[in-house]
Design a protein around this motif. Structure first.
Motif, PDB file in Angstrom:
ATOM      1  N   VAL A 233     -21.608   5.730  -2.924  1.00  0.00           N
ATOM      2  CA  VAL A 233     -23.311   5.137  -3.184  1.00  0.00           C
ATOM      3  C   VAL A 233     -22.646   3.951  -3.221  1.00  0.00           C
ATOM      4  CG1 VAL A 233     -24.612   5.010  -4.653  1.00  0.00           C
ATOM      5  CG2 VAL A 233     -23.661   7.474  -3.871  1.00  0.00           C
ATOM      6  N   GLU A 234     -22.055   3.184  -4.432  1.00  0.00           N
ATOM      7  CA  GLU A 234     -22.489   1.014  -4.410  1.00  0.00           C
ATOM      8  C   GLU A 234     -21.032   0.963  -4.907  1.00  0.00           C
ATOM      9  OE1 GLU A 234     -24.809  -1.998  -7.565  1.00  0.00           O
ATOM     10  OE2 GLU A 234     -24.439   0.474  -7.757  1.00  0.00           O
ATOM     11  N   ARG A 235     -20.610  -0.050  -4.013  1.00  0.00           N
ATOM     12  CA  ARG A 235     -19.016  -0.857  -4.557  1.00  0.00           C
ATOM     13  C   ARG A 235     -19.626  -1.760  -5.474  1.00  0.00           C
ATOM     14  NH1 ARG A 235     -18.474  -2.695   2.236  1.00  0.00           N
ATOM     15  NH2 ARG A 235     -20.606  -1.843   1.494  1.00  0.00           N
ATOM     16  N   HIS A 236     -18.407  -1.980  -6.463  1.00  0.00           N
ATOM     17  CA  HIS A 236     -18.695  -2.975  -7.562  1.00  0.00           C
ATOM     18  C   HIS A 236     -17.585  -4.608  -6.921  1.00  0.00           C
ATOM     19  CE1 HIS A 236     -21.326  -0.639  -8.824  1.00  0.00           C
ATOM     20  NE2 HIS A 236     -20.079   0.565  -9.125  1.00  0.00           N
ATOM     21  N   VAL A 237     -18.045  -5.201  -7.710  1.00  0.00           N
ATOM     22  CA  VAL A 237     -16.886  -6.294  -7.736  1.00  0.00           C
ATOM     23  C   VAL A 237     -15.717  -6.844  -5.726  1.00  0.00           C
ATOM     24  CG1 VAL A 237     -15.006  -7.969  -9.919  1.00  0.00           C
ATOM     25  CG2 VAL A 237     -16.230  -6.147 -10.067  1.00  0.00           C
ATOM     26  N   GLU A 238     -16.712  -6.944  -5.452  1.00  0.00           N
ATOM     27  CA  GLU A 238     -16.493  -6.929  -3.382  1.00  0.00           C
ATOM     28  C   GLU A 238     -15.167  -8.077  -3.627  1.00  0.00           C
ATOM     29  OE1 GLU A 238     -18.279  -5.218  -0.115  1.00  0.00           O
ATOM     30  OE2 GLU A 238     -19.774  -5.096  -1.662  1.00  0.00           O
ATOM     31  N   LYS A 239     -14.236  -7.966  -2.631  1.00  0.00           N
ATOM     32  CA  LYS A 239     -13.676  -8.932  -2.155  1.00  0.00           C
ATOM     33  C   LYS A 239     -13.712  -9.948  -1.121  1.00  0.00           C
ATOM     34  CE  LYS A 239      -9.667  -7.174  -4.705  1.00  0.00           C
ATOM     35  NZ  LYS A 239      -7.962  -6.856  -4.643  1.00  0.00           N
ATOM     36  N   PRO A 240     -13.432 -10.760  -1.067  1.00  0.00           N
ATOM     37  CA  PRO A 240     -13.490 -11.456   0.916  1.00  0.00           C
ATOM     38  C   PRO A 240     -13.868 -10.307   1.647  1.00  0.00           C
ATOM     39  CG  PRO A 240     -13.108 -13.284  -0.781  1.00  0.00           C
ATOM     40  CD  PRO A 240     -13.200 -11.668  -1.475  1.00  0.00           C
ATOM     41  N   ASP A 241     -12.237  -9.597   1.943  1.00  0.00           N
ATOM     42  CA  ASP A 241     -12.091  -8.672   2.517  1.00  0.00           C
ATOM     43  C   ASP A 241     -12.510  -7.525   2.593  1.00  0.00           C
ATOM     44  OD1 ASP A 241     -10.939  -7.524   0.441  1.00  0.00           O
ATOM     45  OD2 ASP A 241      -8.545  -7.784   1.000  1.00  0.00           O
ATOM     46  N   GLY A 242     -13.785  -7.142   1.947  1.00  0.00           N
ATOM     47  CA  GLY A 242     -14.773  -6.217   1.788  1.00  0.00           C
ATOM     48  C   GLY A 242     -13.674  -5.042   1.155  1.00  0.00           C
ATOM     49  N   THR A 243     -12.494  -5.210   0.467  1.00  0.00           N
ATOM     50  CA  THR A 243     -12.133  -4.296  -0.150  1.00  0.00           C
ATOM     51  C   THR A 243     -13.192  -4.553  -2.302  1.00  0.00           C
ATOM     52  OG1 THR A 243     -10.660  -5.251  -1.263  1.00  0.00           O
ATOM     53  CG2 THR A 243     -10.180  -4.499   0.757  1.00  0.00           C
ATOM     54  N   ALA A 244     -12.893  -3.154  -2.898  1.00  0.00           N
ATOM     55  CA  ALA A 244     -14.326  -3.709  -4.059  1.00  0.00           C
ATOM     56  C   ALA A 244     -13.428  -3.063  -5.401  1.00  0.00           C
ATOM     57  CB  ALA A 244     -15.182  -2.919  -3.979  1.00  0.00           C
ATOM     58  N   LEU A 245     -12.941  -3.647  -6.315  1.00  0.00           N
ATOM     59  CA  LEU A 245     -12.448  -2.990  -7.653  1.00  0.00           C
ATOM     60  C   LEU A 245     -12.444  -1.798  -7.685  1.00  0.00           C
ATOM     61  CD1 LEU A 245     -11.831  -6.181  -9.455  1.00  0.00           C
ATOM     62  CD2 LEU A 245     -10.788  -5.490  -8.057  1.00  0.00           C
ATOM     63  N   ALA A 246     -13.920  -1.227  -7.762  1.00  0.00           N
ATOM     64  CA  ALA A 246     -14.574   0.163  -8.526  1.00  0.00           C
ATOM     65  C   ALA A 246     -15.537   0.393  -7.684  1.00  0.00           C
ATOM     66  CB  ALA A 246     -14.868  -0.373  -9.675  1.00  0.00           C
ATOM     67  N   SER A 247     -16.126   1.638  -7.407  1.00  0.00           N
ATOM     68  CA  SER A 247     -16.784   2.372  -7.067  1.00  0.00           C
ATOM     69  C   SER A 247     -17.805   3.357  -7.324  1.00  0.00           C
ATOM     70  CB  SER A 247     -16.795   2.830  -5.179  1.00  0.00           C
ATOM     71  OG  SER A 247     -15.793   1.568  -4.572  1.00  0.00           O
ATOM     72  N   THR A 248     -19.064   3.136  -7.080  1.00  0.00           N
ATOM     73  CA  THR A 248     -19.788   4.317  -7.960  1.00  0.00           C
ATOM     74  C   THR A 248     -19.797   5.635  -6.514  1.00  0.00           C
ATOM     75  OG1 THR A 248     -20.683   3.567  -9.104  1.00  0.00           O
ATOM     76  CG2 THR A 248     -21.979   5.123  -9.085  1.00  0.00           C
ATOM     77  N   ILE A 249     -19.328   6.901  -6.628  1.00  0.00           N
ATOM     78  CA  ILE A 249     -19.864   7.515  -5.881  1.00  0.00           C
ATOM     79  C   ILE A 249     -20.571   9.055  -6.472  1.00  0.00           C
ATOM     80  CG2 ILE A 249     -17.395   7.452  -5.179  1.00  0.00           C
ATOM     81  CD1 ILE A 249     -15.935  10.232  -6.447  1.00  0.00           C
ATOM     82  N   GLU A 250     -20.733   9.692  -5.053  1.00  0.00           N
ATOM     83  CA  GLU A 250     -21.469  10.671  -5.508  1.00  0.00           C
ATOM     84  C   GLU A 250     -20.599  12.346  -4.716  1.00  0.00           C
ATOM     85  OE1 GLU A 250     -25.544  12.686  -3.619  1.00  0.00           O
ATOM     86  OE2 GLU A 250     -25.706  10.784  -4.844  1.00  0.00           O
ATOM     87  N   CYS A 251     -20.551  13.044  -5.787  1.00  0.00           N
ATOM     88  CA  CYS A 251     -19.571  14.770  -4.847  1.00  0.00           C
ATOM     89  C   CYS A 251     -20.111  15.933  -5.333  1.00  0.00           C
ATOM     90  CB  CYS A 251     -17.731  13.804  -6.038  1.00  0.00           C
ATOM     91  SG  CYS A 251     -16.775  13.177  -5.606  1.00  0.00           S
ATOM     92  N   HIS A 252     -19.854  16.563  -4.191  1.00  0.00           N
ATOM     93  CA  HIS A 252     -20.790  17.492  -3.478  1.00  0.00           C
ATOM     94  C   HIS A 252     -19.602  18.804  -3.743  1.00  0.00           C
ATOM     95  CE1 HIS A 252     -24.900  16.640  -2.767  1.00  0.00           C
ATOM     96  NE2 HIS A 252     -24.891  15.601  -3.073  1.00  0.00           N
TER      97      HIS A 252
END
Length: 343
Positions: A233-252
């Motif tokens: 749903v959302e990426r948090h604390v993104e790095k220049p290479d497009g990775t992120a330190l954390a993410s909010t996800i939705e699971c079904h």
């Protein structure tokens, strides 16, 4: 089988396996005790470390019995089997004569068990719904048709009569494959899954103790199908290479196994923030975050998981019931701290 008993008392049973003894411990004891206990009860006693063989505690029901083995069962002291109503506040979303829908807070155990005989959701439901609830679905789990882990918050439904209990239980057992049942969760995980949307199809089974789970091979004895669909749903604390330190996800959930989301996300390398069992190895990653996000994340006291949506068919009317609950305050604050963080 010869009489295996050497000694018997109210709280202790001592047996000696005869020369023809073979097979699993739980099977041997079930036969030796001649219907005194069910096989499930025997398995439970073994898993609770109440059984020894030749003086050593055995916790695996499938342990093989050998001729001459001395087996001791120390019965635990009996607990009051009938939960009592307790005036515990409930966040009720909907209620009628058949069912009640509520938001369970983190920290509330769903049904009584070892170490949690009081202060549970069941105790609260008995007080709220009245004594008639106590006979529905079993003495210790009245009205309960599904559960959430103690530290997982979110929407739950409980039945208030036998017909509703059967109907709802059937829906959960079917996992929504032939009906409208649907369950969705919000979670905050470490990193960012490589795919922004994906499916984790990995069987689950026990991982050495009674409660912990792990991904298993399909041909494992205790492997049970487990399928989770996730979306970033959302990426948090993104790095220049497009990775992120954390993410909010939705699971079904396509299935509903114990700890399913927690184990599946850890399996693909993205455990839930705050998960003490499946994410402990990632705890030091909080040091990569800038303040104040580092403080908020490192002090988050539970797995960041909230069951935000539940949909099912009403057992009497056939109406499709849909309920949602926003993330609780602790997860909102966690997400906000991550949203503000910048490297």
């Amino acid at each position: 089988m010869n009489d295996p008993f050497k000694q018997a008392s109210a709280n202790r049973k001592v047996l000696t396996a005869d020369e023809d003894a073979e097979g699993r411990l739980d099977s041997f004891l079930t036969a030796a005790l001649e219907g005194e206990f069910s096989r499930n009860r025997i398995k439970s006693l073994i898993e609770q470390n109440a059984v020894t063989i030749n003086g050593k505690v055995v916790s695996e029901p499938k342990r093989k019995v050998q001729p001459g083995d001395e087996i001791v069962i120390d019965m635990p002291e009996p607990e009051d089997p009938e939960p009592k109503g307790e005036d515990i506040p409930l966040d009720v979303l909907y209620e009628d004569d058949d069912l009640i829908v509520l938001v369970k807070p983190a920290g509330l155990v769903v049904h009584p068990g070892a170490g949690n005989w009081t202060g549970t959701l069941v105790n609260a439901l008995i007080h709220h719904c009245g004594a008639t609830l106590s006979g529905i679905g079993g003495v210790k789990r009245p009205g309960i048709v599904h559960r959430l882990d103690k530290e997982t918050s979110g929407v739950m439904v409980a039945a208030k009569n036998d017909a509703a209990h059967r109907h709802l239980s059937d829906q959960f057992a079917d996992h929504g494959r032939t009906g409208p049942l649907e369950r969705a969760y919000k979670a905050v995980v470490w990193g960012r899954p490589r795919q922004l949307k994906g499916t984790i199809d990995a069987p689950l089974g026990r991982a050495g103790d009674r409660t912990k789970r792990a991904v298993k091979r399909e041909d494992a004895d205790d492997a049970r199908e487990a399928i989770t669909h996730y979306t970033v749903v959302e990426r948090h604390v993104e790095k220049p290479d497009g990775t992120a330190l954390a993410s909010t996800i939705e699971c079904h959930l396509e299935t509903g196994r114990t700890h399913q989301i927690r184990v599946h996300m850890a399996h693909i390398g993205h455990p839930l923030i705050g998960d003490p069992e499946y994410g402990a190895a990632f705890r030091t990653k909080a040091n990569l975050l800038p303040d104040p996000a580092k403080v908020v994340v490192s002090q988050f006291p539970r797995q960041a998981l909230h069951a935000f949506m539940l949909q099912f068919e009403h057992p009497s009317t056939g109406e499709v019931m849909h309920f949602e609950s926003p993330m609780p305050q602790d997860m909102e604050e966690l997400v906000k701290a991550l949203q503000k963080a910048r490297l």
